[in-house]
Design an enzyme around this catalytic site. Structure first.
Site, PDB file in Angstrom:
ATOM      1  N   SER A  66       0.849  -1.199   0.000  1.00  0.00           N
ATOM      2  CA  SER A  66       0.000   0.000   0.000  1.00  0.00           C
ATOM      3  C   SER A  66       0.877   1.240   0.000  1.00  0.00           C
ATOM      4  O   SER A  66       1.926   1.270   0.657  1.00  0.00           O
ATOM      5  CB  SER A  66      -0.885   0.026   1.244  1.00  0.00           C
ATOM      6  OG  SER A  66      -1.484   1.308   1.381  1.00  0.00           O
ATOM      7  N   TYR A  99      -2.473  -2.177   9.985  1.00  0.00           N
ATOM      8  CA  TYR A  99      -2.540  -2.373   8.529  1.00  0.00           C
ATOM      9  C   TYR A  99      -1.290  -1.807   7.849  1.00  0.00           C
ATOM     10  O   TYR A  99      -0.653  -2.469   7.032  1.00  0.00           O
ATOM     11  CB  TYR A  99      -3.809  -1.718   7.989  1.00  0.00           C
ATOM     12  CG  TYR A  99      -3.905  -1.732   6.491  1.00  0.00           C
ATOM     13  CD1 TYR A  99      -4.192  -2.910   5.806  1.00  0.00           C
ATOM     14  CD2 TYR A  99      -3.683  -0.581   5.733  1.00  0.00           C
ATOM     15  CE1 TYR A  99      -4.261  -2.940   4.420  1.00  0.00           C
ATOM     16  CE2 TYR A  99      -3.755  -0.588   4.349  1.00  0.00           C
ATOM     17  CZ  TYR A  99      -4.048  -1.767   3.697  1.00  0.00           C
ATOM     18  OH  TYR A  99      -4.108  -1.798   2.332  1.00  0.00           O
TER      19      TYR A  99
HETATM   20  N1  LIG Z   1      -8.602  -0.099  -1.919  1.00  0.00           N
HETATM   21  C1  LIG Z   1      -7.551   0.617  -1.554  1.00  0.00           C
HETATM   22  O1  LIG Z   1      -7.613   1.830  -1.372  1.00  0.00           O
HETATM   23  C2  LIG Z   1      -6.212  -0.041  -1.375  1.00  0.00           C
HETATM   24  C3  LIG Z   1      -5.078   0.778  -1.228  1.00  0.00           C
HETATM   25  C4  LIG Z   1      -3.833   0.163  -1.045  1.00  0.00           C
HETATM   26  C5  LIG Z   1      -3.732  -1.204  -1.021  1.00  0.00           C
HETATM   27  N2  LIG Z   1      -4.874  -1.952  -1.159  1.00  0.00           N
HETATM   28  C6  LIG Z   1      -4.708  -3.393  -1.122  1.00  0.00           C
HETATM   29  O2  LIG Z   1      -5.258  -3.934  -2.308  1.00  0.00           O
HETATM   30  C7  LIG Z   1      -5.808  -5.218  -2.026  1.00  0.00           C
HETATM   31  C8  LIG Z   1      -7.265  -5.247  -2.425  1.00  0.00           C
HETATM   32  O3  LIG Z   1      -7.962  -4.192  -1.781  1.00  0.00           O
HETATM   33  P1  LIG Z   1      -9.544  -4.078  -1.836  1.00  0.00           P
HETATM   34  O4  LIG Z   1      -9.891  -2.645  -1.696  1.00  0.00           O
HETATM   35  O5  LIG Z   1     -10.073  -4.839  -2.985  1.00  0.00           O
HETATM   36  O6  LIG Z   1      -9.913  -4.803  -0.467  1.00  0.00           O
HETATM   37  P2  LIG Z   1     -11.128  -5.740  -0.144  1.00  0.00           P
HETATM   38  O7  LIG Z   1     -11.297  -5.708   1.339  1.00  0.00           O
HETATM   39  O8  LIG Z   1     -12.302  -5.346  -0.974  1.00  0.00           O
HETATM   40  O9  LIG Z   1     -10.675  -7.165  -0.647  1.00  0.00           O
HETATM   41  C9  LIG Z   1      -9.939  -8.028   0.123  1.00  0.00           C
HETATM   42  C10 LIG Z   1     -10.264  -9.423  -0.348  1.00  0.00           C
HETATM   43  O10 LIG Z   1      -9.504 -10.327   0.447  1.00  0.00           O
HETATM   44  C11 LIG Z   1     -10.367 -11.362   0.850  1.00  0.00           C
HETATM   45  N3  LIG Z   1      -9.869 -11.946   2.094  1.00  0.00           N
HETATM   46  C12 LIG Z   1      -9.862 -11.386   3.322  1.00  0.00           C
HETATM   47  N4  LIG Z   1      -9.348 -12.235   4.217  1.00  0.00           N
HETATM   48  C13 LIG Z   1      -9.032 -13.356   3.537  1.00  0.00           C
HETATM   49  C14 LIG Z   1      -8.473 -14.602   3.918  1.00  0.00           C
HETATM   50  N5  LIG Z   1      -8.157 -14.870   5.198  1.00  0.00           N
HETATM   51  N6  LIG Z   1      -8.271 -15.532   2.960  1.00  0.00           N
HETATM   52  C15 LIG Z   1      -8.601 -15.279   1.675  1.00  0.00           C
HETATM   53  N7  LIG Z   1      -9.149 -14.133   1.265  1.00  0.00           N
HETATM   54  C16 LIG Z   1      -9.348 -13.178   2.183  1.00  0.00           C
HETATM   55  C17 LIG Z   1     -11.733 -10.719   1.021  1.00  0.00           C
HETATM   56  O11 LIG Z   1     -12.777 -11.668   1.009  1.00  0.00           O
HETATM   57  C18 LIG Z   1     -11.739  -9.794  -0.174  1.00  0.00           C
HETATM   58  O12 LIG Z   1     -12.218 -10.445  -1.335  1.00  0.00           O
HETATM   59  C19 LIG Z   1      -5.571  -5.465  -0.548  1.00  0.00           C
HETATM   60  O13 LIG Z   1      -4.352  -6.142  -0.380  1.00  0.00           O
HETATM   61  C20 LIG Z   1      -5.459  -4.064   0.004  1.00  0.00           C
HETATM   62  O14 LIG Z   1      -4.759  -4.046   1.222  1.00  0.00           O
HETATM   63  C21 LIG Z   1      -6.087  -1.412  -1.341  1.00  0.00           C
END
Ligand SMILES: NC(=O)c1ccc[n+]([C@@H]2O[C@H](COP(=O)([O-])OP(=O)(O)OC[C@H]3O[C@@H](n4cnc5c(N)ncnc54)[C@H](O)[C@@H]3O)[C@@H](O)[C@H]2O)c1
Length: 260
Positions: A153, A166
């Site tokens: 991130s 996080y």
């Molecule tokens: N959206 C943002 O602003 C942002 C910014 C920086 C980084 N990220 C990273 O990008 C990635 C996706 O983000 P997002 O916004 O789609 O998040 P999200 O919360 O929508 O998706 C996370 C996914 O991980 C799955 N998950 C959670 N725990 C799990 C487990 N124990 N086993 C298997 N699957 C599991 C959830 O079911 C979900 O489908 C993540 O790694 C997040 O940290 C997101």
């Protein structure tokens, strides 16, 4: 002259790619776009029904995808997921470690974080990556190579507050990426990371106020929202042979907020 087919080198067509957390949010978009580009996609998500729905949609659109309900902190479940991938397609070329605990976490004072929640975040966001890498490693090694993309991130560059566990876990992803890249380099396995900025996945938007979202957009060089599709190009590049000599690196994809 060295034979260099630009179209083949930049392609993910035919590659077998596992996307953890592929059932919702940004992982869903990675899965759909990879399938559109001809990859065979495994959606490994604890949200099994959501992943199955996305995989079905991909198949109905003519792509190749399967969903396997997987909890990434369960070593046996991760092994079963990789075994099923091999049973289905006989190989695994790419792994996107995208599953994480993020949007379900409250933004708040570090001092109020429940120590058990701290442990859960470290487990999903770090141990989960270790277990998934460990399970694909023997196959990638036997095949003569593979590509791993870890999702960190952009918070780690600025040290954004209010989700201390996080942010800490996502900084750990970079250390894991760098050290693992050295450990598996001789096996021709590339390990890289991307640092997305605040991205408008449905879950992120549901857990963010309008003020917070506007502040993020204005802090970028490109002053607009960041969408899941903004991340696809970097991920595809890191999965393709175009990045074959790049490993241990981190690409920041946030519209020029942090400069890395
Ligand atoms: N959206 C943002 O602003 C942002 C910014 C920086 C980084 N990220 C990273 O990008 C990635 C996706 O983000 P997002 O916004 O789609 O998040 P999200 O919360 O929508 O998706 C996370 C996914 O991980 C799955 N998950 C959670 N725990 C799990 C487990 N124990 N086993 C298997 N699957 C599991 C959830 O079911 C979900 O489908 C993540 O790694 C997040 O940290 C997101």
């Amino acid at each position: 002259m060295i034979a260099y087919d630009v179209n083949t080198v930049q392609s993910v067509a035919g590659k077998v790619v596992i996307v953890t957390g592929g059932g919702t949010g940004i992982g869903k978009i990675y899965s759909q776009r990879l399938a559109q580009a001809g990859a065979r996609v495994v959606l490994a998500d604890i949200a099994g029904e959501a992943a199955e729905a996305v995989a079905l949609g991909i198949r109905e659109a003519g792509g190749e995808a399967i969903a396997i309900r997987t909890d990434v902190i369960d070593a046996a479940a991760v092994q079963t997921m990789v075994d099923q991938t091999i049973a289905k397609w006989g190989r695994v070329d790419g792994l996107i470690n995208n599953a994480s605990l993020m949007s379900v976490l409250e933004r708040g004072d570090w001092f109020k974080i429940d120590p058990d929640e701290w442990d859960r975040v470290m487990a999903v966001n770090l141990k989960g990556i270790f277990l998934c890498c460990r399970a694909v490693y023997p196959h990638m090694k036997a095949q003569g190579g593979g590509r791993i993309v870890n999702i960190s991130s952009s918070r780690i560059w600025a040290g954004n507050p209010n989700r201390l566990h996080y942010t800490t876990s996502k900084a750990g992803v970079i250390g894991l990426t760098r050290a693992l890249a050295r450990e598996v380099g001789d096996d021709k396995i590339g390990v890289n990371a991307i640092t997305p900025g605040f991205t408008e996945s449905e879950t992120q938007m549901a857990s963010s106020s309008a003020n917070y979202v506007a502040g993020r957009d204005l802090s970028r060089s490109f002053k607009r929202p960041q969408y899941p599709d903004d991340l696809v190009g970097a991920v595809m590049f890191l999965l393709s042979d175009a990045s074959a000599f790049i490993t241990g690196q981190t690409i920041n994809v946030d519209g020029g907020q942090a400069m890395h």
